[in-house]
Every structure is written in C-alpha cells, then in structure tokens.
Design a protein around this motif. Structure first.
Motif, PDB file in Angstrom:
ATOM      1  N   VAL B 143       0.680  -1.149  -0.057  1.00  0.00           N
ATOM      2  CA  VAL B 143       0.056  -0.012  -0.071  1.00  0.00           C
ATOM      3  C   VAL B 143       0.977   1.192   0.013  1.00  0.00           C
ATOM      4  O   VAL B 143       1.762   1.276   0.880  1.00  0.00           O
ATOM      5  N   LEU B 144       0.732   2.014  -0.833  1.00  0.00           N
ATOM      6  CA  LEU B 144       1.433   3.267  -1.253  1.00  0.00           C
ATOM      7  C   LEU B 144       1.024   4.433  -0.573  1.00  0.00           C
ATOM      8  O   LEU B 144      -0.274   4.453  -0.261  1.00  0.00           O
ATOM      9  N   THR B 145       1.692   5.715  -0.452  1.00  0.00           N
ATOM     10  CA  THR B 145       0.989   6.812   0.423  1.00  0.00           C
ATOM     11  C   THR B 145       0.137   7.388  -0.679  1.00  0.00           C
ATOM     12  O   THR B 145      -0.501   8.476   0.026  1.00  0.00           O
ATOM     13  N   ASP B 146       0.140   7.173  -1.746  1.00  0.00           N
ATOM     14  CA  ASP B 146      -0.732   7.875  -2.534  1.00  0.00           C
ATOM     15  C   ASP B 146      -1.886   6.983  -2.934  1.00  0.00           C
ATOM     16  O   ASP B 146      -3.072   7.333  -3.631  1.00  0.00           O
ATOM     17  N   GLY B 147      -2.076   6.041  -1.976  1.00  0.00           N
ATOM     18  CA  GLY B 147      -3.287   5.184  -1.878  1.00  0.00           C
ATOM     19  C   GLY B 147      -3.304   4.097  -2.966  1.00  0.00           C
ATOM     20  O   GLY B 147      -4.117   3.289  -2.649  1.00  0.00           O
ATOM     21  N   SER B 148      -2.535   3.992  -3.649  1.00  0.00           N
ATOM     22  CA  SER B 148      -2.602   2.896  -4.610  1.00  0.00           C
ATOM     23  C   SER B 148      -2.042   1.593  -4.137  1.00  0.00           C
ATOM     24  O   SER B 148      -1.244   1.832  -2.944  1.00  0.00           O
ATOM     25  N   ARG B 149      -2.379   0.437  -4.517  1.00  0.00           N
ATOM     26  CA  ARG B 149      -2.027  -0.724  -3.963  1.00  0.00           C
ATOM     27  C   ARG B 149      -1.342  -1.677  -5.130  1.00  0.00           C
ATOM     28  O   ARG B 149      -1.834  -1.509  -6.543  1.00  0.00           O
ATOM     29  N   ILE B 150      -0.215  -2.271  -4.647  1.00  0.00           N
ATOM     30  CA  ILE B 150       0.238  -3.068  -5.563  1.00  0.00           C
ATOM     31  C   ILE B 150       0.165  -4.380  -5.235  1.00  0.00           C
ATOM     32  O   ILE B 150       0.970  -5.061  -4.305  1.00  0.00           O
ATOM     33  N   ALA B 151      -0.368  -5.464  -5.972  1.00  0.00           N
ATOM     34  CA  ALA B 151      -0.232  -6.995  -5.577  1.00  0.00           C
ATOM     35  C   ALA B 151       1.109  -7.302  -5.962  1.00  0.00           C
ATOM     36  O   ALA B 151       1.849  -7.212  -7.014  1.00  0.00           O
ATOM     37  N   THR B 152       1.817  -8.419  -5.093  1.00  0.00           N
ATOM     38  CA  THR B 152       3.050  -8.907  -5.500  1.00  0.00           C
ATOM     39  C   THR B 152       3.358 -10.102  -5.149  1.00  0.00           C
ATOM     40  O   THR B 152       2.503 -10.623  -3.974  1.00  0.00           O
ATOM     41  N   ASP B 153       4.296 -11.031  -5.734  1.00  0.00           N
ATOM     42  CA  ASP B 153       4.737 -12.166  -5.329  1.00  0.00           C
ATOM     43  C   ASP B 153       6.000 -12.200  -4.581  1.00  0.00           C
ATOM     44  O   ASP B 153       6.276 -13.032  -3.807  1.00  0.00           O
ATOM     45  N   HIS B 154       6.953 -11.074  -4.648  1.00  0.00           N
ATOM     46  CA  HIS B 154       8.095 -10.971  -4.315  1.00  0.00           C
ATOM     47  C   HIS B 154       8.422  -9.529  -4.299  1.00  0.00           C
ATOM     48  O   HIS B 154       8.163  -8.855  -5.252  1.00  0.00           O
ATOM     49  N   VAL B 155       9.091  -9.113  -3.216  1.00  0.00           N
ATOM     50  CA  VAL B 155       9.561  -7.852  -3.135  1.00  0.00           C
ATOM     51  C   VAL B 155      11.027  -7.558  -2.789  1.00  0.00           C
ATOM     52  O   VAL B 155      11.654  -8.320  -2.152  1.00  0.00           O
TER      53      VAL B 155
END
Lengths: 69, 296
Positions: B143-155
């Motif tokens: 979850v980013l500070t601009d409100g967007s969300r990123i689904a992820t398998d690996h970071v």
C-alpha cells in the motif's frame, strides 16, 4: 596485426576480468601485469572486459593505439 | 575485521609488497571473501559465477588465516583486541576495520519471507512511498502513500545501505578515511562511506601501503561502473550537484554526460563507450596517467 597490451596502472583497480579472459597474457597482483602473449582476439576481449578501461592495446607495427571497440 | 573486497585487497597488497608477518581475515560471513556486484547482476540472471576472489587454497599458500563466521561485537583499543560474538578476543598489532555495510530494510517489510534486500537503489514509483505491507508470512500487497495498491509475489528492497559498524559504537571511533583517530586502527571500504567497488579496492591497498610505511599511491578521482541490462555505465569524478551536458547516440543506448561545476569538469558519465573513451574522460579530471609497458 599483432597487439601489445599495456596497463594503465593509474586506472587499474585489479578487478581481474582481464586475467580471466586472457590468463596467459595478464596476471593480477595489486594491479594487472602483462606476463605473456595472447592472440589479438583475446587481448581485445580482455581490453573490452576491463571496467576501468585500463588496458591499452598498441599495434606493434605502427605503434598506434588500437581501439578495442 | 571484515571479509570483503577491502580486506582482501589489503591482504593481497601486503603480501605483494613483501610483508611476511601474520595476517588474519576475520569476518561474520561463513565464506571466503567474495565479489558482491555480480550477485545482483549475473547471479540474479541465473548465470553460473564464481564470486570468491580466491579459492580456499590461496589463503593457505599465502599464509593468511581465515576466521569465518567470526562477528565482531566490540573494539577494545586499549588492549588492542577485538571481542567476537561468543566472547573470544582477537589481539592485533594493526587493525583494519572493513566490516562493510548492510542493506537498509524498510520497517513495513521486515519479517516477511518473500522480501529480499539488495544493495542498490531503484525507484518503484515516483512520488509515492511505501505506507504498509499486507499479508501473513508473505507480502501479498503493498500500500503506497498515494493510496494505490500493488499486488506482489516477491519484494526486492533496494534503498541503500548503512555502515556495519555497530561493534564500534562504544569506542566512539569515526571512520572517514583510511586513517582513524586511534593508533594502529585503519578503515577501508563501505565503513568509510566510499560506497563503490573501486573505492574499497583503492582504500584496501592504501591501508597496506600505510602499514608498511610506504608513500600513498597518487590520488585518483572517485569512479564506479555498473553493468545494467547489457549496458555498461562508467563514471569518473563527482557528478552530484553539477550541471550535465549530455550527448546521446542517434542510435542505440549509448551516451556521454559531462558534468561541470564552477567552470570545471567535475565528472564524466559514459554509457556504452569504449575503454579509450573512459581513459579520455579520466584525463579530463586528472593529470596524464602513467603508462607502464609490461614486458611479455
């Protein structure tokens, strides 16, 4: 054409890629040292591999520096 | 202390210059000193690489004792000892502090199984910082500070490093160059804030020369290189805060950026250029380099 390698000892940081590519021509101590001969193609590859650009190739006939590209 | 490039280069230079006394490389990691840059390049790409600078036999042949898995916890300069985890104390005549750095981990990502730190920097998304991570034992969504969300398998976390010098905290030692305020204690590599391969190599060799009472090598401008997606980047000088003039190739990905500060060239950044171009760039910043023709 026969190429003669020279080492810019100021630039060399002994990363060692040259000695991997042309082990009969270059040994790496605290800096690279030319220790033997190698085919022109191997020397060109060694010069290209050096991340510090420390290998200067000179045409033995003309004495001119050759850009390894 | 420390088993990376700076320690290895110091050790090799000492032996190359004729030092015959005992040398010990002690480091927290369990392997011989190895080259880190390939781990985030060829290594990630799956290429088979030999990251070790030298095979295990090299250390025996050069009478260098390896103390692997030996993490330092405290410097005792008065007694000229380093205390290791477990309580053992190593005595030194001269000490090189070369314990490197550790990648910074974002607090929101600490503890997840699918989060990996890299010692390089990357921009995930401009203008948006990480606010939180969601998942159980694995991160499933950022979850980013601009409100967007990123689904992820690996970071992959790549937000820089901090010097690994906690073991020196009690000593009050400041590390800014190869010489320190303490007698018989030197520093090299990431602990000095150098941050690049060439700086660590030059500093390691510089400490060896200092230990042997030799004059330092001629100063060289800071430099680094990196291979990114098949493109070789090479930089000489200090580009930060300088004005850049960029000349890009009409075709391909190559370019040359010349940085000026106060009317002088302060740095040159090359992409996909030849060794001759790099030497020309170095000459812009330094006096004519010494060429040494080695006999075959």
């Amino acid at each position: 054409m026969t190429l003669i390698p020279e080492i810019d000892t100021f630039s060399c940081v002994a990363h060692g890629d040259c000695a991997v590519v042309a082990p009969h021509a270059v040994r790496v101590d605290d800096v690279a040292v030319v220790v033997g001969v190698a085919l022109d193609d191997a020397l060109i590859e060694a010069a290209r591999a050096c991340p510090a650009g420390a290998i200067v190739l000179v045409d033995s006939d003309s004495g001119e520096e050759v850009d390894p590209g | 202390m420390g088993g990376g490039l700076a320690a290895q280069r110091c050790c090799e230079t000492l032996r190359a210059l004729g030092h015959a006394g005992p040398i010990t490389i002690a480091g927290a990691e369990g392997s011989e000193p190895y080259d880190r840059p390939p781990l985030s390049k060829e290594g990630l790409a799956g290429a088979a690489t030999e990251p070790r600078f030298r095979p295990r036999s090299w250390y025996a042949e050069h009478d260098v004792q390896l103390r692997l898995g030996a993490a330092a916890v405290r410097l005792r300069p008065g007694a000229r000892t380093v205390e290791l985890a477990g309580g053992e104390r190593l005595r030194y005549d001269d000490l090189l502090v070369a314990t490197g750095s550790r990648p910074v981990m974002l607090p929101a990502l600490a503890g997840f199984a699918n989060v990996q730190a890299l010692r390089t920097r990357a921009q995930m998304r401009l203008g948006a910082a990480l606010e939180s991570a969601r998942g159980a034992d694995r991160v499933q969504e950022l979850v980013l500070t601009d409100g967007s969300r990123i689904a992820t398998d690996h970071v992959v976390v790549a937000v820089g490093v901090r010097p690994a010098t906690e073991w020196l905290d009690a000593s009050g030692l400041e590390l800014r160059g190869i010489h320190t305020a303490l007698p018989h204690v030197y520093a090299a590599g990431d602990v000095t804030g150098g941050g690049h391969w060439e700086a660590a190599a030059r500093q390691g060799a510089g400490v060896a020369r200092a230990l042997l009472g030799l004059d330092p090598a001629p100063p060289a401008p800071p430099s680094f290189w990196s291979d990114q997606l098949g493109l070789r980047l090479q930089c000489v000088g200090e580009p930060a805060g300088a004005h850049a003039t960029i000349a890009a190739d009409a075709e391909g990905r190559g370019f040359e950026a010349v940085y000026h500060r106060d009317g002088r060239v302060s740095a040159v950044l090359l992409a996909d250029r030849t060794p001759a171009d790099l030497r020309a760039a170095r000459r812009l910043l330094t006096p004519e380099p010494k060429l040494e023709r080695s006999a075959a």
